[in-house]
Design a protein around this motif. Structure first.
Motif, PDB file in Angstrom:
ATOM      1  N   LYS A  53      37.496 -47.892 -22.082  1.00 26.63           N
ATOM      2  CA  LYS A  53      37.877 -49.124 -21.377  1.00 26.63           C
ATOM      3  C   LYS A  53      37.246 -49.175 -19.991  1.00 26.63           C
ATOM      4  O   LYS A  53      36.745 -50.212 -19.558  1.00 26.63           O
ATOM      5  N   ILE A  54      37.283 -48.063 -19.297  1.00 23.97           N
ATOM      6  CA  ILE A  54      36.685 -48.000 -17.956  1.00 23.97           C
ATOM      7  C   ILE A  54      35.184 -48.223 -18.043  1.00 23.97           C
ATOM      8  O   ILE A  54      34.605 -48.969 -17.237  1.00 23.97           O
ATOM      9  N   ALA A  55      34.541 -47.608 -19.028  1.00 24.23           N
ATOM     10  CA  ALA A  55      33.091 -47.772 -19.200  1.00 24.23           C
ATOM     11  C   ALA A  55      32.732 -49.231 -19.457  1.00 24.23           C
ATOM     12  O   ALA A  55      31.714 -49.720 -18.949  1.00 24.23           O
ATOM     13  N   ALA A  56      33.553 -49.928 -20.213  1.00 20.30           N
ATOM     14  CA  ALA A  56      33.288 -51.343 -20.500  1.00 20.30           C
ATOM     15  C   ALA A  56      33.367 -52.195 -19.239  1.00 20.30           C
ATOM     16  O   ALA A  56      32.604 -53.150 -19.074  1.00 20.30           O
ATOM     17  N   ILE A  57      34.260 -51.839 -18.335  1.00 18.93           N
ATOM     18  CA  ILE A  57      34.413 -52.591 -17.085  1.00 18.93           C
ATOM     19  C   ILE A  57      33.332 -52.217 -16.082  1.00 18.93           C
ATOM     20  O   ILE A  57      32.714 -53.073 -15.458  1.00 18.93           O
ATOM     21  N   GLN A  58      33.089 -50.918 -15.922  1.00 17.53           N
ATOM     22  CA  GLN A  58      32.139 -50.432 -14.910  1.00 17.53           C
ATOM     23  C   GLN A  58      30.691 -50.478 -15.385  1.00 17.53           C
ATOM     24  O   GLN A  58      29.768 -50.323 -14.582  1.00 17.53           O
ATOM     25  N   LEU A  59      30.507 -50.619 -16.704  1.00 11.70           N
ATOM     26  CA  LEU A  59      29.177 -50.631 -17.324  1.00 11.70           C
ATOM     27  C   LEU A  59      28.441 -49.307 -17.169  1.00 11.70           C
ATOM     28  O   LEU A  59      27.216 -49.261 -17.088  1.00 11.70           O
ATOM     29  N   ASN A  60      29.207 -48.227 -17.102  1.00 11.01           N
ATOM     30  CA  ASN A  60      28.628 -46.888 -17.130  1.00 11.01           C
ATOM     31  C   ASN A  60      29.659 -45.920 -17.705  1.00 11.01           C
ATOM     32  O   ASN A  60      30.857 -46.154 -17.616  1.00 11.01           O
ATOM     33  N   ASP A  61      29.167 -44.873 -18.344  1.00 11.23           N
ATOM     34  CA  ASP A  61      30.044 -43.911 -18.999  1.00 11.23           C
ATOM     35  C   ASP A  61      30.298 -42.701 -18.108  1.00 11.23           C
ATOM     36  O   ASP A  61      29.466 -42.338 -17.282  1.00 11.23           O
ATOM     37  N   ASN A  62      31.443 -42.078 -18.320  1.00  9.35           N
ATOM     38  CA  ASN A  62      31.701 -40.751 -17.790  1.00  9.35           C
ATOM     39  C   ASN A  62      31.102 -39.821 -18.839  1.00  9.35           C
ATOM     40  O   ASN A  62      31.695 -39.593 -19.885  1.00  9.35           O
ATOM     41  N   GLU A  63      29.908 -39.330 -18.579  1.00  8.51           N
ATOM     42  CA  GLU A  63      29.165 -38.582 -19.589  1.00  8.51           C
ATOM     43  C   GLU A  63      29.882 -37.315 -20.047  1.00  8.51           C
ATOM     44  O   GLU A  63      29.799 -36.946 -21.215  1.00  8.51           O
ATOM     45  N   ILE A  64      30.589 -36.658 -19.160  1.00  9.53           N
ATOM     46  CA  ILE A  64      31.311 -35.441 -19.538  1.00  9.53           C
ATOM     47  C   ILE A  64      32.411 -35.780 -20.536  1.00  9.53           C
ATOM     48  O   ILE A  64      32.519 -35.169 -21.604  1.00  9.53           O
ATOM     49  N   VAL A  65      33.227 -36.770 -20.204  1.00 16.09           N
ATOM     50  CA  VAL A  65      34.320 -37.162 -21.098  1.00 16.09           C
ATOM     51  C   VAL A  65      33.749 -37.701 -22.404  1.00 16.09           C
ATOM     52  O   VAL A  65      34.226 -37.348 -23.485  1.00 16.09           O
ATOM     53  N   LYS A  66      32.741 -38.526 -22.324  1.00 19.48           N
ATOM     54  CA  LYS A  66      32.141 -39.099 -23.532  1.00 19.48           C
ATOM     55  C   LYS A  66      31.630 -37.991 -24.455  1.00 19.48           C
ATOM     56  O   LYS A  66      31.876 -38.024 -25.664  1.00 19.48           O
ATOM     57  N   THR A  67      30.946 -37.016 -23.899  1.00 23.29           N
ATOM     58  CA  THR A  67      30.430 -35.906 -24.703  1.00 23.29           C
ATOM     59  C   THR A  67      31.561 -35.130 -25.356  1.00 23.29           C
ATOM     60  O   THR A  67      31.500 -34.803 -26.545  1.00 23.29           O
ATOM     61  N   ARG A  68      32.622 -34.846 -24.587  1.00 20.54           N
ATOM     62  CA  ARG A  68      33.758 -34.105 -25.145  1.00 20.54           C
ATOM     63  C   ARG A  68      34.440 -34.918 -26.257  1.00 20.54           C
ATOM     64  O   ARG A  68      34.864 -34.374 -27.264  1.00 20.54           O
ATOM     65  N   CYS A  69      34.555 -36.223 -26.052  1.00 18.86           N
ATOM     66  CA  CYS A  69      35.169 -37.091 -27.069  1.00 18.86           C
ATOM     67  C   CYS A  69      34.312 -37.122 -28.331  1.00 18.86           C
ATOM     68  O   CYS A  69      34.840 -37.078 -29.451  1.00 18.86           O
ATOM     69  N   GLN A  70      33.006 -37.190 -28.155  1.00 14.63           N
ATOM     70  CA  GLN A  70      32.112 -37.197 -29.314  1.00 14.63           C
ATOM     71  C   GLN A  70      32.202 -35.864 -30.060  1.00 14.63           C
ATOM     72  O   GLN A  70      32.224 -35.839 -31.287  1.00 14.63           O
ATOM     73  N   GLN A  71      32.263 -34.771 -29.330  1.00 15.48           N
ATOM     74  CA  GLN A  71      32.381 -33.455 -29.960  1.00 15.48           C
ATOM     75  C   GLN A  71      33.685 -33.335 -30.738  1.00 15.48           C
ATOM     76  O   GLN A  71      33.735 -32.647 -31.756  1.00 15.48           O
ATOM     77  N   ALA A  72      34.718 -34.005 -30.270  1.00 17.47           N
ATOM     78  CA  ALA A  72      36.014 -33.970 -30.943  1.00 17.47           C
ATOM     79  C   ALA A  72      36.145 -35.088 -31.980  1.00 17.47           C
ATOM     80  O   ALA A  72      37.200 -35.280 -32.562  1.00 17.47           O
ATOM     81  N   ASN A  73      35.049 -35.828 -32.195  1.00 15.28           N
ATOM     82  CA  ASN A  73      35.034 -36.958 -33.128  1.00 15.28           C
ATOM     83  C   ASN A  73      36.092 -38.003 -32.801  1.00 15.28           C
ATOM     84  O   ASN A  73      36.744 -38.561 -33.683  1.00 15.28           O
ATOM     85  N   ILE A  74      36.264 -38.270 -31.505  1.00 14.79           N
ATOM     86  CA  ILE A  74      37.238 -39.263 -31.061  1.00 14.79           C
ATOM     87  C   ILE A  74      36.522 -40.510 -30.528  1.00 14.79           C
ATOM     88  O   ILE A  74      37.088 -41.584 -30.508  1.00 14.79           O
ATOM     89  N   TRP A  75      35.284 -40.415 -30.112  1.00 13.86           N
ATOM     90  CA  TRP A  75      34.587 -41.529 -29.446  1.00 13.86           C
ATOM     91  C   TRP A  75      34.278 -42.624 -30.398  1.00 13.86           C
ATOM     92  O   TRP A  75      33.845 -42.745 -31.386  1.00 13.86           O
TER      93      TRP A  75
END
Length: 59
Positions: A37-59
């Protein structure tokens, strides 16, 4: 913080603390949803969180 603000650098103990927190407290569904949600508003990702979410198959 390190990636977003390269002008500032963390000490070795700070880096170790962040690494320990990262391992001790893995991302959860709510954190990943919030980051999206934050990424959609700010138009940038928190790369650390995004990577961890992808690794956990949550993204």
């Amino acid at each position: 913080m390190d990636q977003s603000y390269p002008k500032y650098s963390m000490s070795k103990p700070q880096r170790q603390l962040m690494s320990a927190w990262d391992k001790q407290y893995p991302v959860n569904v709510q954190e990943c949803q919030r980051a999206k949600k934050i990424a959609a508003i700010q138009l940038n990702d928190n790369e650390i969180v995004k990577t961890r979410c992808q690794q956990a198959n949550i993204w």
